[in-house]
Motif scaffolding. Sequence first.
Motif, PDB file in Angstrom:
ATOM      1  N   PHE A 116     -39.141 -13.929  18.360  1.00  0.00           N
ATOM      2  CA  PHE A 116     -36.900 -13.837  18.615  1.00  0.00           C
ATOM      3  C   PHE A 116     -37.350 -15.246  19.313  1.00  0.00           C
ATOM      4  N   VAL A 117     -36.097 -15.949  19.601  1.00  0.00           N
ATOM      5  CA  VAL A 117     -35.826 -16.698  20.583  1.00  0.00           C
ATOM      6  C   VAL A 117     -35.445 -16.252  21.893  1.00  0.00           C
ATOM      7  N   ILE A 118     -35.480 -15.748  22.885  1.00  0.00           N
ATOM      8  CA  ILE A 118     -34.642 -15.230  24.155  1.00  0.00           C
ATOM      9  C   ILE A 118     -34.343 -16.344  25.019  1.00  0.00           C
ATOM     10  N   LEU A 164     -31.410 -17.442  15.240  1.00  0.00           N
ATOM     11  CA  LEU A 164     -31.535 -16.864  15.705  1.00  0.00           C
ATOM     12  C   LEU A 164     -31.664 -16.684  17.776  1.00  0.00           C
ATOM     13  N   VAL A 165     -30.562 -16.633  18.242  1.00  0.00           N
ATOM     14  CA  VAL A 165     -31.401 -16.836  19.747  1.00  0.00           C
ATOM     15  C   VAL A 165     -30.264 -15.828  20.847  1.00  0.00           C
ATOM     16  N   PHE A 166     -31.202 -15.324  21.006  1.00  0.00           N
ATOM     17  CA  PHE A 166     -30.480 -14.153  22.150  1.00  0.00           C
ATOM     18  C   PHE A 166     -30.874 -14.210  23.263  1.00  0.00           C
ATOM     19  N   ALA A 204     -28.787 -21.833  25.019  1.00  0.00           N
ATOM     20  CA  ALA A 204     -29.013 -21.509  23.979  1.00  0.00           C
ATOM     21  C   ALA A 204     -28.290 -21.880  22.718  1.00  0.00           C
ATOM     22  N   ILE A 205     -27.364 -22.298  22.678  1.00  0.00           N
ATOM     23  CA  ILE A 205     -26.880 -23.298  21.633  1.00  0.00           C
ATOM     24  C   ILE A 205     -27.327 -25.039  22.055  1.00  0.00           C
ATOM     25  N   SER A 224     -35.613  -6.122  26.856  1.00  0.00           N
ATOM     26  CA  SER A 224     -36.509  -7.113  26.668  1.00  0.00           C
ATOM     27  C   SER A 224     -38.177  -6.547  26.568  1.00  0.00           C
ATOM     28  N   GLU A 225     -38.130  -5.716  27.386  1.00  0.00           N
ATOM     29  CA  GLU A 225     -39.399  -4.766  27.008  1.00  0.00           C
ATOM     30  C   GLU A 225     -40.078  -4.357  26.251  1.00  0.00           C
ATOM     31  N   ILE A 226     -38.832  -3.885  25.393  1.00  0.00           N
ATOM     32  CA  ILE A 226     -39.363  -2.839  24.426  1.00  0.00           C
ATOM     33  C   ILE A 226     -39.662  -4.206  23.185  1.00  0.00           C
ATOM     34  N   PHE A 227     -39.246  -5.369  22.953  1.00  0.00           N
ATOM     35  CA  PHE A 227     -39.813  -6.788  21.922  1.00  0.00           C
ATOM     36  C   PHE A 227     -41.100  -6.668  23.075  1.00  0.00           C
TER      37      PHE A 227
END
Length: 184
Positions: free
Chosen positions: A116-118, A94-96, A125-126, A104-107
């Motif tokens: 999580f991968v961002i 799963l990529v965000f 991402a692909i 992003s700050e919450i993460f």
Amino acid sequence: MNEQIIRGFDFDRQDDILFELQKIDNLEHGLIVRLKGYLDTYNSTYVQRKFNSIIENGYYKIVIDFSQISYISSTGIGTLAQFLKECSKKGGNLVFIRVLSKISEIFRLLGFTQFFVIKDGESEAIEFLRKSQVIPGGFKDGMEHRVVCPNCKKQLNVKKPGKYRCGSCKMALRIDQNDQITLA
């Protein structure tokens, strides 16, 4: 358009969170999920059902576009973590992408950036999903196995299936008996 990808996907809808699905060309089991709205306690069960439908229909290499998500609660993050776990079980990831700074700050504050991968955009991402494919070889007689971290590309030496943490980027990885690398 969602109906062309997953039959019955739009049968039940909620106005507070909308899904738009797009297959990823040249990536088997790949799907882009564009979300619009917010993810919280009130719609988390609905979102989980949608995520389950995506996996049940053979998609587990997922890019989630967050550009139109205005709010996410801890329950929403838990729903995403469960989706990541289910994708990983299938050998996917799963990529965000396009995560707004407040999300992003919450993460970051809750420590989820290590799980999580961002990435910035779809192509990045692909490419990440393409590189986190099955690795060749197999675990035989405790011989050392060289694998590549899908995040930072550092080589890791492992002797058996299990959970590992990359020494470079600190990403938690799981390597199964079939040489599949997923996020732990």
